[in-house]
Write a protein that holds these residues in place. Structure first.
Motif, PDB file in Angstrom:
ATOM      1  N   TYR A 266      43.534  45.956  42.671  1.00 20.78           N
ATOM      2  CA  TYR A 266      44.706  44.804  42.545  1.00 20.78           C
ATOM      3  C   TYR A 266      45.623  44.970  41.501  1.00 20.78           C
ATOM      4  CZ  TYR A 266      41.412  42.450  46.232  1.00 20.78           C
ATOM      5  OH  TYR A 266      40.664  42.290  47.322  1.00 20.78           O
ATOM      6  N   LYS A 267      46.802  44.408  41.570  1.00 21.97           N
ATOM      7  CA  LYS A 267      47.681  44.137  40.668  1.00 21.97           C
ATOM      8  C   LYS A 267      47.676  42.733  40.126  1.00 21.97           C
ATOM      9  CE  LYS A 267      50.494  47.801  42.652  1.00 21.97           C
ATOM     10  NZ  LYS A 267      51.861  48.078  43.181  1.00 21.97           N
TER      11      LYS A 267
ATOM     12  N   TYR B 180      56.217  42.113  35.502  1.00 24.45           N
ATOM     13  CA  TYR B 180      55.368  43.334  34.605  1.00 24.45           C
ATOM     14  C   TYR B 180      54.107  43.357  35.149  1.00 24.45           C
ATOM     15  CZ  TYR B 180      59.433  42.797  31.657  1.00 24.45           C
ATOM     16  OH  TYR B 180      61.048  43.170  31.193  1.00 24.45           O
ATOM     17  N   ALA B 181      53.784  44.543  35.653  1.00 27.25           N
ATOM     18  CA  ALA B 181      52.381  44.764  36.324  1.00 27.25           C
ATOM     19  C   ALA B 181      51.291  45.394  35.582  1.00 27.25           C
ATOM     20  CB  ALA B 181      52.834  45.153  37.639  1.00 27.25           C
ATOM     21  N   ILE B 182      49.862  45.347  35.981  1.00 26.26           N
ATOM     22  CA  ILE B 182      48.954  46.069  35.606  1.00 26.26           C
ATOM     23  C   ILE B 182      48.196  46.091  36.630  1.00 26.26           C
ATOM     24  CG2 ILE B 182      47.698  44.214  34.410  1.00 26.26           C
ATOM     25  CD1 ILE B 182      46.858  46.081  32.324  1.00 26.26           C
ATOM     26  N   SER B 183      47.301  47.341  36.890  1.00 28.79           N
ATOM     27  CA  SER B 183      46.300  47.534  38.118  1.00 28.79           C
ATOM     28  C   SER B 183      45.241  47.430  37.526  1.00 28.79           C
ATOM     29  CB  SER B 183      46.731  48.821  38.727  1.00 28.79           C
ATOM     30  OG  SER B 183      47.889  49.019  39.404  1.00 28.79           O
ATOM     31  N   PHE B 184      44.345  46.783  38.204  1.00 26.90           N
ATOM     32  CA  PHE B 184      42.692  46.875  37.775  1.00 26.90           C
ATOM     33  C   PHE B 184      41.811  47.058  39.305  1.00 26.90           C
ATOM     34  CE2 PHE B 184      44.043  42.413  39.328  1.00 26.90           C
ATOM     35  CZ  PHE B 184      42.969  41.891  39.666  1.00 26.90           C
ATOM     36  N   ASP B 185      40.536  47.569  38.839  1.00 33.46           N
ATOM     37  CA  ASP B 185      39.753  47.887  39.904  1.00 33.46           C
ATOM     38  C   ASP B 185      38.689  46.756  39.954  1.00 33.46           C
ATOM     39  OD1 ASP B 185      40.943  50.195  40.966  1.00 33.46           O
ATOM     40  OD2 ASP B 185      39.887  51.490  39.300  1.00 33.46           O
ATOM     41  N   THR B 186      38.183  46.556  41.195  1.00 41.29           N
ATOM     42  CA  THR B 186      36.997  45.583  41.354  1.00 41.29           C
ATOM     43  C   THR B 186      35.608  46.232  41.658  1.00 41.29           C
ATOM     44  OG1 THR B 186      37.559  45.056  43.276  1.00 41.29           O
ATOM     45  CG2 THR B 186      38.606  43.542  41.918  1.00 41.29           C
ATOM     46  N   VAL B 187      34.616  45.651  41.495  1.00 47.40           N
ATOM     47  CA  VAL B 187      33.343  46.453  41.802  1.00 47.40           C
ATOM     48  C   VAL B 187      33.012  45.200  42.897  1.00 47.40           C
ATOM     49  CG1 VAL B 187      30.915  46.899  41.345  1.00 47.40           C
ATOM     50  CG2 VAL B 187      32.583  47.132  39.621  1.00 47.40           C
ATOM     51  N   ALA B 188      32.567  45.705  44.124  1.00 40.87           N
ATOM     52  CA  ALA B 188      32.158  45.024  45.362  1.00 40.87           C
ATOM     53  C   ALA B 188      31.060  44.120  45.145  1.00 40.87           C
ATOM     54  CB  ALA B 188      31.740  45.640  46.555  1.00 40.87           C
ATOM     55  N   ASP B 189      31.148  42.782  45.402  1.00 40.94           N
ATOM     56  CA  ASP B 189      30.370  41.614  45.092  1.00 40.94           C
ATOM     57  C   ASP B 189      29.747  41.327  43.877  1.00 40.94           C
ATOM     58  OD1 ASP B 189      30.491  41.034  47.868  1.00 40.94           O
ATOM     59  OD2 ASP B 189      29.059  42.813  48.589  1.00 40.94           O
ATOM     60  N   ARG B 190      30.416  41.941  42.730  1.00 45.80           N
ATOM     61  CA  ARG B 190      29.841  41.804  41.311  1.00 45.80           C
ATOM     62  C   ARG B 190      30.892  41.113  40.613  1.00 45.80           C
ATOM     63  NH1 ARG B 190      27.995  47.045  38.341  1.00 45.80           N
ATOM     64  NH2 ARG B 190      26.940  47.205  40.007  1.00 45.80           N
ATOM     65  N   TRP B 191      30.347  40.036  39.676  1.00 39.18           N
ATOM     66  CA  TRP B 191      31.519  39.442  38.719  1.00 39.18           C
ATOM     67  C   TRP B 191      31.542  40.177  37.543  1.00 39.18           C
ATOM     68  CZ3 TRP B 191      34.435  35.336  39.767  1.00 39.18           C
ATOM     69  CH2 TRP B 191      33.943  34.217  40.733  1.00 39.18           C
TER      70      TRP B 191
ATOM     71  N   LEU C  74      48.907  37.701  41.652  1.00 46.21           N
ATOM     72  CA  LEU C  74      47.895  38.584  41.923  1.00 46.21           C
ATOM     73  C   LEU C  74      48.187  39.140  43.420  1.00 46.21           C
ATOM     74  CD1 LEU C  74      44.955  36.380  41.153  1.00 46.21           C
ATOM     75  CD2 LEU C  74      45.118  38.809  40.370  1.00 46.21           C
ATOM     76  N   MET C  75      47.993  40.520  43.427  1.00 52.99           N
ATOM     77  CA  MET C  75      48.707  41.406  44.676  1.00 52.99           C
ATOM     78  C   MET C  75      47.475  42.498  45.152  1.00 52.99           C
ATOM     79  SD  MET C  75      52.080  43.864  45.086  1.00 52.99           S
ATOM     80  CE  MET C  75      53.082  42.454  45.121  1.00 52.99           C
ATOM     81  N   LEU C  76      47.393  42.613  46.269  1.00 47.99           N
ATOM     82  CA  LEU C  76      46.754  43.686  47.136  1.00 47.99           C
ATOM     83  C   LEU C  76      47.674  44.498  47.746  1.00 47.99           C
ATOM     84  CD1 LEU C  76      44.047  45.488  47.703  1.00 47.99           C
ATOM     85  CD2 LEU C  76      43.806  43.724  49.729  1.00 47.99           C
ATOM     86  N   SER C  77      47.940  45.748  47.235  1.00 49.17           N
ATOM     87  CA  SER C  77      49.077  46.477  48.084  1.00 49.17           C
ATOM     88  C   SER C  77      48.423  48.005  48.413  1.00 49.17           C
ATOM     89  CB  SER C  77      50.270  46.657  47.190  1.00 49.17           C
ATOM     90  OG  SER C  77      51.380  47.663  47.758  1.00 49.17           O
TER      91      SER C  77
END
Length: 500
Positions: free
Chosen positions: A254-255, A269-280, A315-318
């Motif tokens: 996401y961004k 002003y953007a920054i990308s970040f990765d998530t982990v499925a189903d984990r906080w 917050l964005m998903l692209s």
């Protein structure tokens, strides 16, 4: 085959963000259009977030503070002596928690659990009694020593260990307490604005918020986002290091965007970040890592991000990263990003305990002062159980506690409607810097507004502030930070000669 573009959603997006294509934000036209379209230009109620504990919540000042907090997006835990009275005088609200907590006794161990600050409105109760000795007032309930002095001791017994264990963060959106204003400020900004058919929205859950929907690459689309309306006034995040996110995602990238310009279609002003499925996970996004972007292309000539005026968050998903590169973790279809909190981190502390004291607390000790011209509480301080002496002792105890605090000394409080400009100063002599502190007055509504504003002002920490009303109408967004910065901080070890 391409899907049909939804004109209605496109118009709803423009209406929510008060914008027109190729024109941008309608904010400059507000003075002209607002009288014609008052609902259209209604600013969002959001001013802050998180849980705030209000002690003395059933008093008239406490009631005003509770109402102001709830209206601005905070959750409230009301510390009261009498639950039945609290249920009668406090507004029914799902984000108001009433707790029996008498400051004259040891307080519940979990009183402050989950809170970001305390506003202490507790004070000795006086009422007129024509049969009482001069000044015709009597104490109702516990004496000043029990209320002021022991009350502060009991409060600090809970506040010191709890707040000293908490990080210095600025809670921008705390969805552990998902109040409606924290949702109302966000709107969907999807690829419908470019002819696409993706759709998203923000839901409130029990202890979080959920950014979800369907992202589609049909009609040359491929992004979904939620963005805040322009915040008025803009957030001032100077002194902080970056943004901290507490999220649970679906494994996609996401961004996160910040905007330091109110323009509708300007540089973000953007920054990308990765998530982990189903984990906080907890993510820290340093301001120094945000890059200027205009329509998914980097803008190297853009000025640096101005963290002193943040107008909006997004917050964005692209399917795209930047400059035509593809998002390696993007997949079309349903998506899910659960949000617990959005905070600024790495900065100065915010006030943890805001104490409502009183003008005149040092005057009984001023031997050169003509007490005959002073308010009754000053003239008859000893006859009233040392009420001002107790308040001053409570102040000094708070100053030496090690907690970030603000002490507010209001003039004579009234129940008149608010809306007056306030004078902030220091000094406790009627002929001093605050010339009307002897005869002035202050609406409880205006005091409540000021107290709540202190929650998000690091500059308010370690200051004692005298407050009085003026005869001028209040500004829509007073510049409290600049005005507080002109007042010296307290001495760390106050003495009787300190007249702050």
């Amino acid at each position: 085959m391409a899907n049909n573009w939804e004109l209605g959603r496109f118009l709803d997006t423009l209406r929510f963000f008060q914008a027109l294509p190729f024109v941008g934000t309608l904010e400059p036209l507000r003075p002209v259009l607002a009288p014609l379209l008052p609902d259209f230009f209604q600013p969002p109620a959001y001013r802050g977030s998180g849980l705030v504990v209000v002690m003395g919540a059933t008093g008239r000042t406490g009631q005003a503070v509770v109402k102001r907090l709830l209206a601005q997006g905070y959750a409230v835990r009301a510390g009261v002596r009498d639950r039945a009275k609290a249920e009668k005088v406090l507004p029914p609200d799902p984000f108001l928690d009433i707790v029996v907590a008498d400051v004259t006794q040891p307080l519940p161990a979990d009183l402050l659990q989950g809170s970001r600050a305390v506003i202490n409105c507790v004070g000795t109760t006086l009422q007129p009694n024509p049969n009482a000795p001069p000044p015709g007032l009597e104490i109702v309930g516990a004496c000043p020593e029990a209320v002021e002095l022991w009350g502060m001791r009991h409060l600090l017994e809970r506040a010191q260990p709890y707040f000293q264990s908490q990080p210095n963060t600025y809670p921008l959106f705390d969805y552990r307490y998902p109040t409606p204003p924290l949702k109302a400020v966000w709107g969907a900004l999807d690829d419908v604005v470019m002819g696409g058919v993706s759709a998203s929205r923000l839901y409130l859950k029990d202890r979080s918020a959920l950014f979800t929907g369907l992202v589609s690459t049909e009609n040359s689309g491929g992004f979904v986002s939620i963005r805040t309306r322009n915040l008025t006034p803009p957030l001032n995040l100077q002194g902080y290091t970056g943004i901290q996110l507490r999220v649970r995602g679906d494994g996609q990238r996401y961004k996160f965007f910040l905007r330091s310009d109110p323009a509708w279609d300007g540089v973000g002003y953007a920054i990308s970040f990765d998530t982990v499925a189903d984990r906080w996970i907890t993510l820290e996004l340093p301001f120094s890592h945000f890059i200027p972007v205009f329509r998914a292309r980097t803008a190297p000539t853009a000025p640096p991000l101005n963290v002193g005026q943040i107008y909006s968050l997004q917050l964005m998903l692209s399917k795209f990263e930047y400059d035509g590169a593809l998002n390696p973790h993007f997949r079309p279809g349903t998506f899910s990003l659960e949000i617990e909190s959005i905070q600024a981190y790495g900065g100065a502390p915010l006030p943890r305990l805001i104490q409502v004291s009183s003008a005149g607390v040092t005057r009984p000790q001023q031997a050169d002062l003509d007490l005959g011209e002073q308010p009754l509480a000053v003239q008859y301080n000893e006859q009233l159980g040392g009420i001002l002496t107790g308040q001053l002792a409570a102040e000094n105890m708070l100053r030496q506690s090690g907690l970030p605090y603000t002490i507010v000394r209001p003039c004579g409080l009234t129940d008149k409607p608010g809306g007056q400009e306030l004078r902030l100063d220091q000094g406790d002599r009627p002929q001093g810097a605050l010339p009307d502190c002897r005869t002035g007055s202050l609406s409880r509504e205006d005091l409540a507004t000021f107290l709540v504003s202190l929650l998000n002002l690091p500059v308010a920490c370690y200051r004692t502030v005298a407050v009085a009303a003026t005869d001028q109408a209040a500004e829509a967004y007073p510049h409290w930070a600049a005005r507080l910065a002109q007042l010296p901080r307290d001495c760390l070890q106050p003495t009787e000669s300190d007249r702050l």
